[in-house]
Motif scaffolding. Structure first.
Motif, mmCIF file in Angstrom:
data_model
loop_
_atom_site.group_PDB
_atom_site.id
_atom_site.type_symbol
_atom_site.label_atom_id
_atom_site.label_comp_id
_atom_site.label_asym_id
_atom_site.label_seq_id
_atom_site.Cartn_x
_atom_site.Cartn_y
_atom_site.Cartn_z
ATOM 1 N N ARG A 1 55.090 35.298 43.416
ATOM 2 C CA ARG A 1 55.912 36.429 42.971
ATOM 3 C C ARG A 1 57.112 35.955 42.157
ATOM 4 O O ARG A 1 57.563 36.637 41.237
ATOM 5 N N LYS A 2 57.635 34.761 42.486
ATOM 6 C CA LYS A 2 58.767 34.204 41.758
ATOM 7 C C LYS A 2 58.339 33.493 40.469
ATOM 8 O O LYS A 2 59.185 32.946 39.757
ATOM 9 N N ASP A 3 57.011 33.468 40.201
ATOM 10 C CA ASP A 3 56.470 32.750 39.042
ATOM 11 C C ASP A 3 56.828 31.266 39.068
ATOM 12 O O ASP A 3 57.023 30.632 38.023
ATOM 13 N N HIS A 4 56.939 30.705 40.271
ATOM 14 C CA HIS A 4 57.276 29.296 40.436
ATOM 15 C C HIS A 4 55.971 28.504 40.562
ATOM 16 O O HIS A 4 55.472 28.248 41.659
ATOM 17 N N VAL A 5 55.421 28.113 39.424
ATOM 18 C CA VAL A 5 54.104 27.459 39.388
ATOM 19 C C VAL A 5 54.129 26.136 40.149
ATOM 20 O O VAL A 5 53.195 25.817 40.898
ATOM 21 N N GLU A 6 55.203 25.368 39.984
ATOM 22 C CA GLU A 6 55.274 24.064 40.658
ATOM 23 C C GLU A 6 55.276 24.237 42.174
ATOM 24 O O GLU A 6 54.591 23.512 42.897
ATOM 25 N N MET A 7 56.033 25.220 42.662
ATOM 26 C CA MET A 7 56.087 25.461 44.099
ATOM 27 C C MET A 7 54.742 25.964 44.612
ATOM 28 O O MET A 7 54.262 25.520 45.668
ATOM 29 N N ALA A 8 54.124 26.885 43.856
ATOM 30 C CA ALA A 8 52.828 27.420 44.274
ATOM 31 C C ALA A 8 51.780 26.309 44.325
ATOM 32 O O ALA A 8 50.982 26.227 45.271
ATOM 33 N N THR A 9 51.794 25.444 43.333
ATOM 34 C CA THR A 9 50.842 24.324 43.309
ATOM 35 C C THR A 9 51.054 23.409 44.511
ATOM 36 O O THR A 9 50.095 22.987 45.168
ATOM 37 N N LEU A 10 52.315 23.116 44.797
ATOM 38 C CA LEU A 10 52.648 22.258 45.936
ATOM 39 C C LEU A 10 52.120 22.856 47.239
ATOM 40 O O LEU A 10 51.518 22.159 48.066
ATOM 41 N N LEU A 11 52.328 24.155 47.417
ATOM 42 C CA LEU A 11 51.879 24.817 48.641
ATOM 43 C C LEU A 11 50.357 24.816 48.750
ATOM 44 O O LEU A 11 49.797 24.541 49.825
ATOM 45 N N MET A 12 49.676 25.107 47.641
ATOM 46 C CA MET A 12 48.208 25.142 47.683
ATOM 47 C C MET A 12 47.623 23.754 47.913
ATOM 48 O O MET A 12 46.611 23.602 48.598
ATOM 49 N N GLU A 13 48.275 22.736 47.369
ATOM 50 C CA GLU A 13 47.804 21.365 47.585
ATOM 51 C C GLU A 13 47.963 20.938 49.043
ATOM 52 O O GLU A 13 47.302 20.001 49.492
ATOM 53 N N HIS A 14 48.855 21.626 49.756
ATOM 54 C CA HIS A 14 49.064 21.305 51.171
ATOM 55 C C HIS A 14 48.430 22.358 52.081
ATOM 56 O O HIS A 14 48.833 22.514 53.243
ATOM 57 N N GLY A 15 47.469 23.086 51.549
ATOM 58 C CA GLY A 15 46.661 23.940 52.389
ATOM 59 C C GLY A 15 47.092 25.387 52.513
ATOM 60 O O GLY A 15 46.589 26.100 53.386
ATOM 61 N N ALA A 16 48.003 25.848 51.676
ATOM 62 C CA ALA A 16 48.376 27.261 51.735
ATOM 63 C C ALA A 16 47.168 28.128 51.419
ATOM 64 O O ALA A 16 46.361 27.809 50.535
ATOM 65 N N ASN A 17 47.045 29.221 52.132
ATOM 66 C CA ASN A 17 45.898 30.122 51.963
ATOM 67 C C ASN A 17 46.022 30.873 50.639
ATOM 68 O O ASN A 17 46.805 31.807 50.500
ATOM 69 N N VAL A 18 45.215 30.451 49.673
ATOM 70 C CA VAL A 18 45.291 31.040 48.348
ATOM 71 C C VAL A 18 44.822 32.486 48.344
ATOM 72 O O VAL A 18 45.131 33.253 47.431
ATOM 73 N N ASN A 19 44.099 32.880 49.390
ATOM 74 C CA ASN A 19 43.615 34.254 49.482
ATOM 75 C C ASN A 19 44.346 35.062 50.553
ATOM 76 O O ASN A 19 43.813 36.031 51.096
#
Length: 532
Positions: free
Chosen positions: A398-416
């Motif tokens: 929502r914040k359009d923070h691509v770097e943060m989103a990538t970091l979270l997904m690389e550490h297992g954040a539920n993309v769905n």
């Protein structure tokens, strides 16, 4: 500070003065009215155009003229009356330090030695407040009462302490001034001496019976003030003379708690060396370590970690990690992580409910602050990105923070992950990133459920809307022409097969596709690097 605390000239107004390090969030951390500079409201006849010749002579120190005026009338008492504010010529002489005039006036009217203004100011307190030692000595020798308070409960002894006048303090206590007399809000002269960090005056007061643990109305003791103001020398003196190191103010705060809140490293070190209890919470449930973490005092945090009970931390319902992350205190956060504080500790409901999104993890605070360094430290230490009701990944998207989103997904954040307040089959990450193709590509690259975008249980044509939006955005990016080409119909069988294989492999296994014992061309094909 000393100059501000003295009685000032008429018609001067002042703003309240705060103690060093004081905060307005607690009643005992705001200065009571007696610590605000107190102007003396002199009347018009004393300071205006219609002042009489006697007052003029006193002001100028013309003792001969004062004597002549007093002798020129049959009844000198007629000249000693008060003005509309209760000021007499005797008050004027004491205020301006005119000892010769004071002597003449007092000889003519000795019964007026303890006369009061409308604010209960005696000649003695006026002389003390202005630092006129000779006038003070003369008044005391002639019977002035050092215990008469003003309407704001100020005493001559308090004024002497407030103005750092050791000689006056010594003289007043010798003439019987009460060292335990309470001023406004229950403060004593020892409280005032402590805030001035004046050990010499403190010693005099204790020699004459001052109570070292006397609390004010808010339970604040002199030791507490010394810790609040960072007065190391006085703090040592008070401890040596029996001050209770763990005494609490009415809100449960101790001297150690207050020193931590104000970042006084030397004070904290001293208190801990004298066995101050680091596990006493305030009424808010927070420990000294909590407030030190919030304030970013990494030196203090280092000292508190070994002495703080992790059980007490758990019982508080909030971890220092939460406070460090919330306030972007990365150095403190690193210290706490190295000390093995529970990385996935969650906020108790009483704390979580203070936030509209019901956040519970330290990681969420870091993501909310867009603090990539803090988020990285937490994730690498094992933070679970899927504990919060509103997934931190959705916040990053929502914040359009691509770097943060990538970091979270690389550490297992539920993309769905879905939005708990708006359950839908449509992927939340896609919905939040549909107008940011960089973010959308990132989401899809990490396993976003593209199929779900075209499965609407309400028979609503979401698929067409999404398709139109994507095409609209793809038109903007020339470098993405090949992606637009892939979106056009019909799809070749090879592309459909590739999509089906990837679908069957699943998001997690796709990360390791390049490590499979397959021909290079097949791996490139599955990774969209070979079109034919």
């Amino acid at each position: 500070m000393a100059g501000e605390r003295r009685l000032q000239d008429a018609q001067v107004t002042h703003d309240p003065v705060a103690f060093p390090g004081s905060h307005q969030s607690y009643p005992w951390m705001t200065l009571p009215s007696w610590t605000i500079p107190r102007p003396v409201s002199l009347n018009a006849s004393s300071h205006g155009d219609d002042e009489g010749p006697l007052i003029q002579a006193i002001r100028s120190g013309d003792a001969d003229k004062v004597r002549d005026i007093m002798m020129s009338v049959t009844n000198p008492r007629s000249l000693m009356g008060p003005n509309k504010d209760g000021w007499t010529p005797l008050h004027e002489a004491a205020y301006y330090g005119q000892i010769d005039c004071l002597t003449i006036l007092l000889a003519a009217a000795p019964w007026m030695i303890n006369s009061k203004t409308l604010k209960n100011q005696t000649p003695l307190i006026l002389a003390v407040s202005r630092g006129h030692l000779a006038c003070m000595k003369y008044l005391l020798k002639n019977g002035a009462d050092p215990g008469i308070p003003t309407t704001s409960n100020d005493t001559p002894l308090y004024e002497a302490c407030a103005t750092f006048n050791v000689q006056m303090v010594q003289l007043l206590v010798q003439y019987g001034a009460d060292v335990n007399q309470k001023c406004l809000d229950g403060w004593t002269v020892l409280h005032e001496a402590v805030t001035q960090n004046n050990q010499e005056i403190c010693e005099i007061l204790l020699d004459y019976g001052a109570m070292v643990c006397s609390p004010n109305l808010y339970g604040v003791t002199p030791l507490f003030l010394a810790a609040q103001c960072g007065c190391v020398k006085v703090l040592k003196f008070l401890l040596k003379n029996g001050a209770d190191i763990n005494s609490e103010a009415k809100d449960g705060a101790t001297a150690l708690y207050e020193a931590c809140r104000n970042g006084h490293t030397e004070i904290v070190e001293l208190l801990l060396s004298q066995s101050a209890d680091a596990n006493r919470p305030g009424k808010d449930g927070l420990l000294p370590l909590h407030v030190a973490a919030k304030g970013g005092s990494d030196g203090i945090v280092s000292m508190l970690i070994p002495t703080t009970s992790k059980t007490k931390i758990q019982q508080s319902g909030i971890s220092p990690l939460h406070l460090a992350a919330e306030n972007d205190e990365d150095d403190v956060l690193e210290l706490l992580i190295q000390a093995d504080f529970e990385i996935n500790a969650v906020l108790a409901p009483k704390h979580s409910h203070m936030y509209e999104d019901r956040r519970i993890t330290a990681l969420y605070f870091a993501v909310d602050n867009s603090n990539i360094e803090a988020a990285t430290m937490l994730l690498e230490a094992g933070a679970d990105p899927n504990l919060d009701p509103f997934n931190p990944l959705l916040l990053a998207v929502r914040k359009d923070h691509v770097e943060m989103a990538t970091l979270l997904m690389e550490h297992g954040a539920n993309v769905n992950a879905s939005i708990p307040t708006h359950p839908t089959t449509f992927p939340a990450c896609v919905m939040l990133s549909v107008r940011n193709l960089t973010m959308l590509k990132c989401v899809m690259d990490h396993g976003g459920d593209a199929i779900a975008c075209f499965q609407c249980e309400y028979n609503f044509s979401v698929d067409q809307i999404l398709f139109d939006l994507l095409n609209e955005q793809l038109e903007i990016y020339d470098s993405w022409a090949h992606i637009k080409e892939k979106s056009t119909l019909p799809k070749c069988l090879m592309q459909l097969c590739r999509l089906r294989i990837r679908q069957l492999m699943g998001t997690e296994r796709l990360k390791y596709i390049s490590t499979l014992p397959l021909p290079r061309r097949l791996i490139e094909y599955l990774n969209f690097k070979q079109q034919k």
